[in-house]
Design a protein around this motif. Structure first.
Motif, mmCIF file in Angstrom:
data_model
loop_
_atom_site.group_PDB
_atom_site.id
_atom_site.type_symbol
_atom_site.label_atom_id
_atom_site.label_comp_id
_atom_site.label_asym_id
_atom_site.label_seq_id
_atom_site.Cartn_x
_atom_site.Cartn_y
_atom_site.Cartn_z
ATOM 1 N N GLU A 32 0.846 -1.184 0.000
ATOM 2 C CA GLU A 32 0.000 0.000 0.000
ATOM 3 C C GLU A 32 0.888 1.243 0.000
ATOM 4 O O GLU A 32 1.734 1.416 0.868
ATOM 5 C CB GLU A 32 -0.925 0.022 1.216
ATOM 6 C CG GLU A 32 -1.841 1.238 1.247
ATOM 7 C CD GLU A 32 -2.866 1.190 2.365
ATOM 8 O OE1 GLU A 32 -3.675 2.121 2.463
ATOM 9 O OE2 GLU A 32 -2.848 0.205 3.140
ATOM 10 N N PHE A 33 0.687 2.083 -1.017
ATOM 11 C CA PHE A 33 1.418 3.337 -1.157
ATOM 12 C C PHE A 33 0.407 4.483 -1.194
ATOM 13 O O PHE A 33 -0.698 4.324 -1.705
ATOM 14 C CB PHE A 33 2.233 3.361 -2.456
ATOM 15 C CG PHE A 33 3.361 2.358 -2.504
ATOM 16 C CD1 PHE A 33 4.670 2.775 -2.419
ATOM 17 C CD2 PHE A 33 3.112 1.001 -2.649
ATOM 18 C CE1 PHE A 33 5.719 1.864 -2.487
ATOM 19 C CE2 PHE A 33 4.140 0.085 -2.709
ATOM 20 C CZ PHE A 33 5.451 0.520 -2.625
ATOM 21 N N GLU A 34 0.809 5.599 -0.727
ATOM 22 C CA GLU A 34 -0.124 6.727 -0.698
ATOM 23 C C GLU A 34 -0.396 7.309 -2.078
ATOM 24 O O GLU A 34 -1.480 7.836 -2.329
ATOM 25 C CB GLU A 34 0.408 7.827 0.228
ATOM 26 C CG GLU A 34 0.360 7.463 1.707
ATOM 27 C CD GLU A 34 0.782 8.610 2.595
ATOM 28 O OE1 GLU A 34 1.074 9.702 2.062
ATOM 29 O OE2 GLU A 34 0.818 8.420 3.827
ATOM 30 N N THR A 35 0.573 7.215 -2.986
ATOM 31 C CA THR A 35 0.406 7.918 -4.264
ATOM 32 C C THR A 35 0.576 7.020 -5.487
ATOM 33 O O THR A 35 0.868 7.512 -6.577
ATOM 34 C CB THR A 35 1.411 9.084 -4.360
ATOM 35 O OG1 THR A 35 2.744 8.589 -4.198
ATOM 36 C CG2 THR A 35 1.116 10.141 -3.319
ATOM 37 N N ASN A 60 -4.599 2.482 -4.431
ATOM 38 C CA ASN A 60 -3.222 2.628 -3.947
ATOM 39 C C ASN A 60 -2.639 1.338 -3.379
ATOM 40 O O ASN A 60 -1.655 1.374 -2.648
ATOM 41 C CB ASN A 60 -3.121 3.733 -2.881
ATOM 42 C CG ASN A 60 -3.574 5.076 -3.399
ATOM 43 O OD1 ASN A 60 -3.385 5.404 -4.561
ATOM 44 N ND2 ASN A 60 -4.187 5.865 -2.525
ATOM 45 N N SER A 100 4.731 -0.931 2.795
ATOM 46 C CA SER A 100 3.980 0.324 2.917
ATOM 47 C C SER A 100 4.911 1.496 2.671
ATOM 48 O O SER A 100 6.063 1.493 3.096
ATOM 49 C CB SER A 100 3.343 0.449 4.304
ATOM 50 O OG SER A 100 4.332 0.440 5.320
ATOM 51 N N GLY A 101 4.412 2.488 1.939
ATOM 52 C CA GLY A 101 5.230 3.641 1.619
ATOM 53 C C GLY A 101 4.388 4.873 1.384
ATOM 54 O O GLY A 101 3.180 4.790 1.133
ATOM 55 N N LYS A 102 5.038 6.029 1.448
ATOM 56 C CA LYS A 102 4.317 7.287 1.285
ATOM 57 C C LYS A 102 4.430 7.837 -0.133
ATOM 58 O O LYS A 102 3.650 8.682 -0.538
ATOM 59 C CB LYS A 102 4.852 8.320 2.278
ATOM 60 C CG LYS A 102 4.576 7.970 3.735
ATOM 61 C CD LYS A 102 5.070 9.059 4.670
ATOM 62 C CE LYS A 102 4.745 8.724 6.118
ATOM 63 N NZ LYS A 102 5.217 9.782 7.056
ATOM 64 N N GLY A 103 5.426 7.375 -0.891
ATOM 65 C CA GLY A 103 5.633 7.900 -2.226
ATOM 66 C C GLY A 103 5.033 7.016 -3.297
ATOM 67 O O GLY A 103 4.030 6.325 -3.076
ATOM 68 N N SER A 104 5.668 7.036 -4.481
ATOM 69 C CA SER A 104 5.192 6.235 -5.608
ATOM 70 C C SER A 104 6.272 5.277 -6.093
ATOM 71 O O SER A 104 6.270 4.853 -7.238
ATOM 72 C CB SER A 104 4.755 7.150 -6.755
ATOM 73 O OG SER A 104 5.822 7.989 -7.148
ATOM 74 N N VAL A 109 10.567 2.580 1.667
ATOM 75 C CA VAL A 109 9.370 1.850 2.077
ATOM 76 C C VAL A 109 9.667 1.063 3.358
ATOM 77 O O VAL A 109 10.822 0.777 3.689
ATOM 78 C CB VAL A 109 8.884 0.871 0.985
ATOM 79 C CG1 VAL A 109 8.461 1.616 -0.249
ATOM 80 C CG2 VAL A 109 9.963 -0.168 0.668
#
Length: 372
Positions: A32-35, A60, A100-104, A109
């Motif tokens: 699951e990534f935010e973007t 996402n 899990s990560g915040k970028g693309s 991660v």
């Protein structure tokens, strides 16, 4: 204390065990990534079998389920042509991987999951401490070498090659210590493959694999290494006179192989576009620096079809031995039955081929044996 279990209960326990066993043979990857963009394709590749599965990002997130009867190296990548940080690899078996990560991308991660995830992180930290770089350090060096080559920075390329050689040397010692600590874990098969294969003799590699525990030997990498064979020539040139030839060097001067009779010659076939050839180059340079003398030299034959790219590679690599370019008909590589590169042949002072297919540290070992 004796216990009696009725037949129906026993059958039920067997059925439950079978279900649990089947569940244990699955690898599940959740990410699951935010973007991440919905609809983006993600690929899961088994590095050994080359099997590729794909899925698409939705909300996402993406997920893979794979049969995992034995561990293997899996590559997870975003798109068919991933850029830096858009892929990662890991020795995975039955269990779960959570990403899990915040970028693309896979930069920064968080990866958690089954015990093999923790062991992979432990190996990365171990190699960083022992060798100055983690698991992916050779790939990072390769990228930097390609960049230095692209801009024509020969000094940077030479320094990076020395860093690579130092990492390889330290890695051999570190790998053996890791294997001794974790002989029955599948990741130890990966350690042998990544840090010792093509850097020590194949028979020593196989001995290390056979010394692993039963669980580690079940990994696909262990099986692959045990089935490897020394490269064979399509015709029996070994222990035969090396076919003589004449080719031009970079200055247009004709050079004959027989001009070097009376000394040991490492006849090396390569090309500017051949990435494995460029990765082998630090070992070839190290051998030349150590053994160059009136008794030994190296003669390189490039199969490049674009002379300018060959000349640029010569400038970048700074190889201080004779460089030749095969003719448009690939006369010499055909004469030596060269089916793939890099390939090399060790020729003795009488002109007889005494060894071939020397890679990594095997070059030094073989030369050390004959140039005592």
């Amino acid at each position: 204390m004796n216990m009696k279990i009725n037949r129906s209960l026993w059958t039920g326990l067997l059925a439950l065990s079978s279900v649990q066993l089947m569940a244990q043979q699955q690898l599940k990857i959740n990410a699951e990534f935010e973007t991440l963009n919905d609809g983006q394709k993600v690929y899961l590749t088994d590095f050994i079998t080359k099997r590729v599965d794909s899925t698409s990002v939705a909300n996402n997130k993406f997920q893979f389920m794979a049969n995992a009867d034995s561990s293997t190296i899996y590559i997870v990548q975003l798109g068919l042509q991933p850029k830096e940080n858009e892929f990662f690899f890991m020795d995975m078996g039955a269990g779960q991987v959570n990403i899990s990560g915040k970028g693309s991308s896979f930069k920064d991660v968080a990866i958690t999951g089954s015990s093999f995830v923790d062991r992979w992180k432990e190996l990365d930290a171990f190699m960083l401490n022992r060798c100055g770089g983690g698991i992916n350090y050779p790939n990072e060096l390769a990228q930097k070498m390609a960049q230095a080559q692209a801009i024509g920075d020969g000094q940077a390329l030479e320094n990076l090659q020395k860093d690579f050689l130092l990492y390889v040397e330290k890695g051999k010692s570190a790998a053996k210590d890791w294997i001794a600590k974790y002989p029955d874990e599948s990741i130890s098969a990966y350690v042998i493959n990544a840090f010792l294969l093509n850097k020590i003799p194949l028979n020593e590699v196989k001995a290390l694999v056979k010394g692993l525990g039963a669980n580690a030997q079940r990994s696909k990498l262990a099986h692959l290494m045990l089935t490897l064979e020394e490269p064979k020539l399509s015709s029996n040139l070994l222990n035969q006179q090396a076919p003589d030839f004449t080719l031009n060097d970079e200055k247009g001067v004709a050079v004959k192989l027989s001009d070097f009779k009376g000394k040991y010659v490492l006849l090396d076939f390569w090309a500017s576009w051949c990435a494995p050839c460029r990765k082998e180059m630090p070992f070839v340079k190290a051998a030349f620096e150590k053994y160059n003398s009136p008794k030994f030299t190296i003669l390189s034959v490039s199969i490049d079809t674009e002379p300018e790219k060959w000349r640029k590679a010569l400038t970048d690599e700074k190889m201080p031995w004779k460089q030749l370019l095969d003719d448009s008909n690939q006369q010499v590589s055909t004469l030596y039955n060269v089916a793939f590169i890099p390939m090399n042949f060790l020729i003795d002072p009488t002109g007889k081929i005494i060894a071939f297919g020397l890679y990594g540290e095997n070059i030094n070992k073989q030369l050390g044996d004959v140039l005592k």
